[in-house]
Design an enzyme around this catalytic site. Structure first.
Site, short mmCIF file in Angstrom:
data_model
loop_
_atom_site.label_atom_id
_atom_site.label_comp_id
_atom_site.label_asym_id
_atom_site.label_seq_id
_atom_site.Cartn_x
_atom_site.Cartn_y
_atom_site.Cartn_z
N LEU A 176 -3.53 -1.76 -1.73
CA LEU A 176 -3.53 -3.04 -2.42
C LEU A 176 -4.25 -4.02 -1.50
CD1 LEU A 176 -2.46 -4.91 -4.77
CD2 LEU A 176 -0.57 -5.46 -3.22
N CYS A 186 0.86 -1.18 0.00
CA CYS A 186 0.00 0.00 0.00
C CYS A 186 0.89 1.23 0.00
CB CYS A 186 -0.91 0.00 1.22
SG CYS A 186 -2.04 -1.40 1.33
N SER A 197 9.09 -14.26 -1.53
CA SER A 197 10.39 -14.10 -2.15
C SER A 197 11.49 -14.57 -1.21
CB SER A 197 10.61 -12.62 -2.51
OG SER A 197 11.95 -12.38 -2.89
N GLY A 198 12.54 -15.14 -1.78
CA GLY A 198 13.68 -15.58 -0.99
C GLY A 198 14.68 -14.48 -0.70
N ASP A 237 -5.15 -7.07 9.56
CA ASP A 237 -4.04 -6.73 10.45
C ASP A 237 -4.04 -5.25 10.79
OD1 ASP A 237 -3.45 -6.15 7.81
OD2 ASP A 237 -1.34 -6.77 7.92
N VAL A 275 -5.25 -7.25 0.17
CA VAL A 275 -4.73 -8.60 0.37
C VAL A 275 -5.54 -9.33 1.44
CG1 VAL A 275 -2.71 -9.94 1.12
CG2 VAL A 275 -2.39 -7.92 -0.33
N ASN A 307 0.77 0.78 5.91
CA ASN A 307 1.33 0.09 4.74
C ASN A 307 2.14 -1.09 5.26
OD1 ASN A 307 2.65 -0.71 2.34
ND2 ASN A 307 4.27 0.79 2.68
N GLY A 308 1.70 -2.29 4.95
CA GLY A 308 2.50 -3.43 5.40
C GLY A 308 1.67 -4.65 5.69
#
Length: 528
Positions: A51, A2, A375-376, A100, A53, A75-76
């Site tokens: 965004l 976000c 993602s790694g 959250d 989620v 944002n997070g």
């Protein structure tokens, strides 16, 4: 992801700054394409782009407390949401949804700034308390989520991007000598507290700031610490396995399609394996994504960063895990054409083709119906995947290991472009090394490893994570979980040989055996 932005002005009525708020929201639209919101009173203006989620209806922002006094823009992502929610319910809190965001708001209402160390996630948020006329800003421990700010005559401007802060009429797009030194001599990295532009700062990772009509304060709620490591090798391996599995499991929660990036290396392979197992247990198939370049098989040249091409290992893991795999092939012409858009997305010159390839790749991922990817990234910083961790001739070089060409850079510039450039770079390097805590028991190499660990966290990893954000999707980094970092802070050294040193094949057999259980044996051999 976000985007957040806003400003506080104790001298002027912010309700007259509607056009500024609209410009701010436009700068944040690539970060949050799904929804927008705005709050305004006499002193404060808050804007948000979202965004979606988790909890599409219940997570709308700005989010306001039931008494109307406290307003949050966030944002997070929080990865211990249910743990904190349960504790808050026991304390009498009631929740309207399952986002959250709502948990962060209630945690602040219950504990104030003491809530911040409880949060396990990646985040940047702003909280406005009307009656107190108080703004609180907070950023996650490693600074995965950006938060820039600038002081003004009547208060403060903040935003997820530099461009958001520059929307305010009192913030000028001026680069001073320090900013020029940062761009030309340290770029694509930048000093952790710097926004490069003269008036703009970056809230440090693990910090929060409070603004009132009387004062502005900035404090740390977390810092990396050095501790003796009490566990033996077997216990360390088992605990590391538990932490990796827990971090991955917590980050599989989503109300929208989720997938994994798969490069065929250890990091993404282990995460994809854990996610694929979870999906299979639910009778679902995990989607994985990889990127390639036209004629890469013809022109690939191995390096210390990448010993061999990814393709065979990607196929091996996709077949082993039975994922629905998607491979995006980027054309060189498109890669070049995306260089400037990728720079715009970062707001600063960045990592050139790395950023533009990420921009194009993520756009294709989004088109394919995926909103969130695991993602790694960050594992190389924490587990020693880079050459400077295991090649002692680089490890002990007394400078930034990824930016050893300051003299060459200066040689390309006219003599009067930057002054005292070498001293500027040197002081930033030394000040970072001084922040690395050491133990009396550390050997010379152990002490240097701790310095290298902090250099990577503060500079190199931050540069990677600030890559392209245009694309309207979210990336999650299980290696950045709080539990893993807490453990790694006490013992990053034991795992340095795991990923990179050929000597580890003989000296750390148990660690290699663990990784063979976690991923295909050939993938382990690829790195060690």
């Amino acid at each position: 992801m976000c985007g957040i932005g806003g400003f506080v002005d104790y001298e002027h009525d912010t309700r007259g700054y509607g056009p500024v708020a609209e410009r701010m929201k436009r700068t944040l639209a690539p970060r949050g394409p799904d929804a927008e919101g705005q709050f305004c009173d006499l002193d404060a203006m808050l804007v948000h782009r979202r965004l979606i989620v988790i909890d599409p209806d219940g997570g709308q922002q700005p989010m306001t407390s039931s008494d109307g006094n406290t307003v949050l823009i966030y944002n997070g992502e929080l990865y211990n949401t249910e743990d904190i929610r349960h504790e808050l319910i026991l304390r009498g809190h009631r929740f309207a949804g399952h986002s959250d965001t709502e948990v962060v708001l209630h945690a602040f209402l219950e504990w104030g700034t003491d809530a911040f160390p409880r949060l396990n996630g990646i985040f940047a948020f702003a909280i406005w308390q009307k009656a107190e006329r108080r703004l609180t800003l907070c950023r996650d421990r490693l600074g995965v989520k950006p938060l820039f700010l600038a002081h003004t005559g009547g208060g403060l401007v903040f935003g997820s991007t530099i461009g958001t802060v520059l929307c305010h009429p009192e913030v000028e797009p001026v680069i001073d000598e320090d900013g020029l030194r940062s761009l030309l001599l340290l770029g694509p990295a930048r000093p952790p507290a710097s926004g490069v532009f003269r008036q703009i700062d970056s809230l440090l990772p693990g910090h929060y700031a409070i603004l009132t009509p009387e004062h502005y304060t900035d404090a740390a709620y977390w810092k990396l610490e050095a501790h003796e490591h009490p566990d033996d090798l077997e216990a360390t391996i088992e605990r590391t396995r538990e932490l990796i599995c827990d971090a991955a499991q917590r980050q599989l929660v989503s109300d929208v399609p989720l997938a994994c990036f798969l490069s065929g290396g250890l990091d993404s392979s282990i995460l994809s394996m854990l996610a694929a197992r979870d999906y299979a247990a639910r009778g679902e198939t995990l989607h994985t994504w990889s990127v390639d370049y036209r004629d890469n098989d013809k022109y690939f040249t191995k390096s210390s960063f990448q010993p061999n091409s990814d393709n065979a290992y990607i196929k091996m893991m996709a077949d082993t895990l039975h994922t629905a795999h998607h491979n995006v092939v980027i054309e060189p012409e498109a890669l070049c054409a995306a260089l400037l858009p990728a720079t715009d997305a970062r707001d600063l010159p960045g990592m050139a083709d790395v950023d533009s390839s990420l921009l194009l790749f993520c756009a294709e991922v989004k088109k394919g119906g995926t909103t969130v990817c695991l993602s790694g990234e960050c594992a190389d910083e924490l587990f020693g995947g880079y050459p400077w961790y295991h090649r002692e001739e680089i490890l002990f070089e007394d400078t930034f290991p990824w930016s050893r060409s300051v003299g060459l850079r200066l040689g390309l510039l006219a003599p009067d472009v930057v002054r005292d450039g070498s001293a500027f770079v040197r002081e930033h390097y030394l000040s970072t090394c001084r922040r690395a805590e050491k133990l009396p028991s550390d050997s010379k190499k152990d002490a240097r490893m701790r310095e290298m660990f902090v250099l990577n966290l503060d500079w190199f990893m931050a540069t990677l994570l600030e890559g392209s954000v245009a694309g309207g999707y979210g990336r999650r980094y299980p290696r950045c979980s709080r539990a893993k970092r807490k453990r790694g802070a006490s013992a990053p050294l034991f795992c340095i040989p795991v990923k990179a040193s050929p000597q580890s094949r003989r000296d750390d057999r148990h660690i290699i055996d663990f990784l063979r259980v976690a991923a295909a044996g050939q993938v382990v051999d690829r790195r060690v």
